[in-house]
Design a protein around this motif. Structure first.
Motif, PDB file in Angstrom:
ATOM      1  N   UNK A  36      -7.758  -3.324   0.662  1.00 12.16           N
ATOM      2  CA  UNK A  36      -6.880  -2.456   1.446  1.00 12.16           C
ATOM      3  C   UNK A  36      -5.519  -2.325   0.788  1.00 12.16           C
ATOM      4  N   UNK A  37      -4.987  -3.423   0.304  1.00 10.97           N
ATOM      5  CA  UNK A  37      -3.669  -3.388  -0.341  1.00 10.97           C
ATOM      6  C   UNK A  37      -3.691  -2.528  -1.597  1.00 10.97           C
ATOM      7  N   UNK A  38      -4.784  -2.608  -2.359  1.00 10.51           N
ATOM      8  CA  UNK A  38      -4.906  -1.764  -3.547  1.00 10.51           C
ATOM      9  C   UNK A  38      -4.994  -0.300  -3.162  1.00 10.51           C
ATOM     10  N   UNK A  39      -5.758   0.003  -2.119  1.00  7.42           N
ATOM     11  CA  UNK A  39      -5.893   1.388  -1.672  1.00  7.42           C
ATOM     12  C   UNK A  39      -4.579   1.950  -1.156  1.00  7.42           C
ATOM     13  N   UNK A  40      -3.734   1.077  -0.646  1.00  6.90           N
ATOM     14  CA  UNK A  40      -2.403   1.485  -0.166  1.00  6.90           C
ATOM     15  C   UNK A  40      -1.367   1.495  -1.284  1.00  6.90           C
ATOM     16  N   UNK A  41      -1.820   1.245  -2.513  1.00  9.90           N
ATOM     17  CA  UNK A  41      -0.906   1.188  -3.667  1.00  9.90           C
ATOM     18  C   UNK A  41       0.187   0.151  -3.471  1.00  9.90           C
ATOM     19  N   UNK A  42      -0.190  -0.943  -2.818  1.00 15.00           N
ATOM     20  CA  UNK A  42       0.714  -2.068  -2.585  1.00 15.00           C
ATOM     21  C   UNK A  42       1.981  -1.637  -1.839  1.00 15.00           C
ATOM     22  N   UNK A  43       1.802  -0.677  -0.951  1.00 11.44           N
ATOM     23  CA  UNK A  43       2.882  -0.219  -0.087  1.00 11.44           C
ATOM     24  C   UNK A  43       2.885  -1.078   1.171  1.00 11.44           C
ATOM     25  N   UNK A  44       3.967  -1.809   1.404  1.00  9.50           N
ATOM     26  CA  UNK A  44       4.006  -2.798   2.487  1.00  9.50           C
ATOM     27  C   UNK A  44       3.799  -2.177   3.859  1.00  9.50           C
ATOM     28  N   UNK A  45       4.435  -1.034   4.132  1.00 11.67           N
ATOM     29  CA  UNK A  45       4.306  -0.418   5.448  1.00 11.67           C
ATOM     30  C   UNK A  45       2.886   0.070   5.704  1.00 11.67           C
ATOM     31  N   UNK A  52       0.238  -1.419   8.537  1.00 12.77           N
ATOM     32  CA  UNK A  52      -0.345  -0.565   9.573  1.00 12.77           C
ATOM     33  C   UNK A  52      -1.871  -0.640   9.589  1.00 12.77           C
ATOM     34  N   UNK A  53      -2.484  -0.829   8.422  1.00 12.93           N
ATOM     35  CA  UNK A  53      -3.945  -0.770   8.345  1.00 12.93           C
ATOM     36  C   UNK A  53      -4.619  -2.136   8.363  1.00 12.93           C
ATOM     37  N   UNK A  54      -3.854  -3.211   8.287  1.00 15.23           N
ATOM     38  CA  UNK A  54      -4.447  -4.548   8.189  1.00 15.23           C
ATOM     39  C   UNK A  54      -4.900  -5.098   9.540  1.00 15.23           C
ATOM     40  N   UNK A  55      -4.514  -4.459  10.636  1.00 19.56           N
ATOM     41  CA  UNK A  55      -4.822  -5.015  11.948  1.00 19.56           C
ATOM     42  C   UNK A  55      -6.324  -5.173  12.169  1.00 19.56           C
ATOM     43  N   UNK A  56      -7.141  -4.216  11.734  1.00 21.84           N
ATOM     44  CA  UNK A  56      -8.589  -4.300  11.951  1.00 21.84           C
ATOM     45  C   UNK A  56      -9.171  -5.549  11.302  1.00 21.84           C
ATOM     46  N   UNK A  57      -8.622  -5.919  10.158  1.00 15.73           N
ATOM     47  CA  UNK A  57      -9.096  -7.135   9.488  1.00 15.73           C
ATOM     48  C   UNK A  57      -8.690  -8.364  10.297  1.00 15.73           C
ATOM     49  N   UNK A  58      -7.455  -8.404  10.760  1.00 17.69           N
ATOM     50  CA  UNK A  58      -6.987  -9.540  11.567  1.00 17.69           C
ATOM     51  C   UNK A  58      -7.772  -9.631  12.878  1.00 17.69           C
ATOM     52  N   UNK A  76      -2.642 -16.229   6.810  1.00 22.34           N
ATOM     53  CA  UNK A  76      -1.822 -16.745   5.712  1.00 22.34           C
ATOM     54  C   UNK A  76      -1.920 -15.831   4.490  1.00 22.34           C
ATOM     55  N   UNK A  77      -3.124 -15.361   4.198  1.00 29.01           N
ATOM     56  CA  UNK A  77      -3.315 -14.440   3.078  1.00 29.01           C
ATOM     57  C   UNK A  77      -2.630 -13.105   3.348  1.00 29.01           C
ATOM     58  N   UNK A  78      -2.771 -12.617   4.576  1.00 29.50           N
ATOM     59  CA  UNK A  78      -2.108 -11.367   4.974  1.00 29.50           C
ATOM     60  C   UNK A  78      -0.597 -11.464   4.752  1.00 29.50           C
ATOM     61  N   UNK A  79       0.011 -12.572   5.145  1.00 33.79           N
ATOM     62  CA  UNK A  79       1.450 -12.764   4.966  1.00 33.79           C
ATOM     63  C   UNK A  79       1.821 -12.840   3.489  1.00 33.79           C
ATOM     64  N   UNK A  80       0.986 -13.505   2.697  1.00 33.18           N
ATOM     65  CA  UNK A  80       1.264 -13.610   1.261  1.00 33.18           C
ATOM     66  C   UNK A  80       1.200 -12.247   0.583  1.00 33.18           C
ATOM     67  N   UNK A  81       0.181 -11.452   0.951  1.00 30.37           N
ATOM     68  CA  UNK A  81       0.054 -10.112   0.363  1.00 30.37           C
ATOM     69  C   UNK A  81       1.244  -9.250   0.761  1.00 30.37           C
ATOM     70  N   UNK A  82       1.630  -9.324   2.040  1.00 36.10           N
ATOM     71  CA  UNK A  82       2.771  -8.547   2.521  1.00 36.10           C
ATOM     72  C   UNK A  82       4.044  -8.949   1.781  1.00 36.10           C
ATOM     73  N   UNK A  83       4.228 -10.239   1.579  1.00 31.83           N
ATOM     74  CA  UNK A  83       5.405 -10.717   0.856  1.00 31.83           C
ATOM     75  C   UNK A  83       5.396 -10.238  -0.594  1.00 31.83           C
TER      76      UNK A  83
END
Length: 371
Positions: free
Chosen positions: A48-57, A61-67, A134-141
């Motif tokens: 997902x992060x790659x598809x978003x081009x590492x755009x934090x916002x 917005x799209x990571x909730x389904x995974x969480x 924890x991974x989600x937070x690391x990717x966001x950071x």
């Protein structure tokens, strides 16, 4: 009798081995399933992060389904993104017996304050949910680090003042390009006369602007911030005429803030109304100040008649733009310039029908009256 007891003992041992085997099998099956679930969730986050081009916002917005797929019931967040604030709520209402945990991911002008609600079992330290969060937070950071690096790299490559000059040159080039296209479409003497009359009014302004740009390139940066007494209405009128914008201005206030700073701020803001026209009605501008020691408020308002989606949290993000010819620097530079003189800028929308910018400037302490 002893033989019967011995057989019972053997049977009990075998039964014990069978139960242990079954228990080990289901334990292995459970851990294997949890491992697959964890790997799947982590893979989805990275993909997902790659598809978003590492755009934090976008990633947030799209990571909730995974969480949500790993046991998160609700997510509440307050986001601050280059001066703009946004609140986000995902998931169902808070229920009893849910465990909440707070998290913070922050880098300079980018800040995510989050509260995640989970079932008690999912909140355990080494649970799948905790590891995915924890991974989600690391990717966001990491996305924030990349954004920060992008800005720092740009600032090292070009000094802030050079960015202003580059932005101004782009606007002059756009004017020349527009003029060239208009000349090509003139097909009658009447239209030629109209074009010449229009150029009679606009060319001197653009020539003056070009001269000033050259002067700025040769001017020491310190002089850019020198202040003289100016009237805000006059500066706004000059910029509006420069861009060919219709404006209605109410009120007027004097300021001794640096003229060049204010002109650059107004050009970048009004330039957005020129590049993204939304209404045929004049832009409404009000200038007010209660007392000389209080802040000056400049409200720039326009109707919204298009279906374009306005994203407040993106407005002041550097290098983000919906314009094919824009650099995504105008509003960011306005905000940075206003910081230098203790000013502020905010974007707002009213019921989706109006939008605008509110500029706050520090009040005067050296002038005796308003104009």
């Amino acid at each position: 009798m002893n033989e019967l007891t011995s057989n019972n003992l053997v049977n009990a041992v075998w039964l014990g081995f069978i139960l242990i085997g079954i228990s080990l099998f289901f334990t292995a099956y459970y851990f294997r399933r949890q491992s697959k679930r964890l790997n799947s969730a982590l893979s989805r986050l990275y993909e997902l992060n790659q598809n978003c081009n590492q755009d934090a916002l976008d990633f947030f917005d799209q990571a909730w389904k995974v969480l949500q797929s790993v046991g998160c019931e609700r997510l509440q967040a307050n986001i601050e993104w280059f001066g703009e604030r946004k609140s986000v709520v995902q998931g169902a209402a808070v229920k009893a017996r849910l465990v909440s945990k707070s998290y913070l991911v922050s880098r300079e002008d980018m800040r995510f304050e989050m509260i995640v609600y989970m079932k008690r079992g999912a909140s355990q330290h080494e649970s799948v949910s905790s590891l995915v969060i924890k991974t989600f937070l690391n990717v966001l950071d990491q996305d924030l680090v990349l954004k920060q690096a992008e800005i720092l790299t740009s600032q090292k490559r070009l000094e802030r003042y050079q960015l202003f000059v580059q932005h101004e040159i782009k606007n002059i080039a756009q004017f020349i390009q527009l003029l060239s296209e208009q000349v090509k479409t003139v097909d009658s003497d009447e239209n030629k006369v109209k074009l010449v009359n229009r150029l009679y009014g606009t060319l001197p302004i653009m020539a003056k602007r070009a001269r000033k740009t050259v002067e700025h390139m040769q001017q020491p940066l310190s002089e850019f911030y020198e202040g003289h007494v100016e009237t805000i209405k006059d500066l706004l009128v000059d910029v509006a005429q420069m861009y060919g914008l219709e404006v209605e201005i109410k009120g007027n206030v004097s300021t001794n803030l640096p003229k060049q700073v204010l002109v650059e701020v107004f050009k970048n803001i009004l330039g957005n109304f020129r590049d993204h026209p939304s209404s045929n009605k004049p832009i409404q501008i009000s200038i007010s100040q209660e007392t000389l020691t209080e802040s000056i408020k400049i409200n720039i308002l326009s109707e919204k008649v298009t279906d374009d989606v306005l994203m407040p949290e993106r407005m002041f993000e550097p290098f983000w733009t919906t314009s094919e010819s824009g650099m995504g620097l105008g509003l960011f530079l306005s905000r940075e310039l206003l910081k230098q003189v203790d000013g502020k800028i905010h974007f707002y929308q009213n019921d989706g029908t109006e939008f605008g910018f509110l500029i706050e400037l520090p009040g005067l302490v050296t002038l005796n009256d308003k104009i």
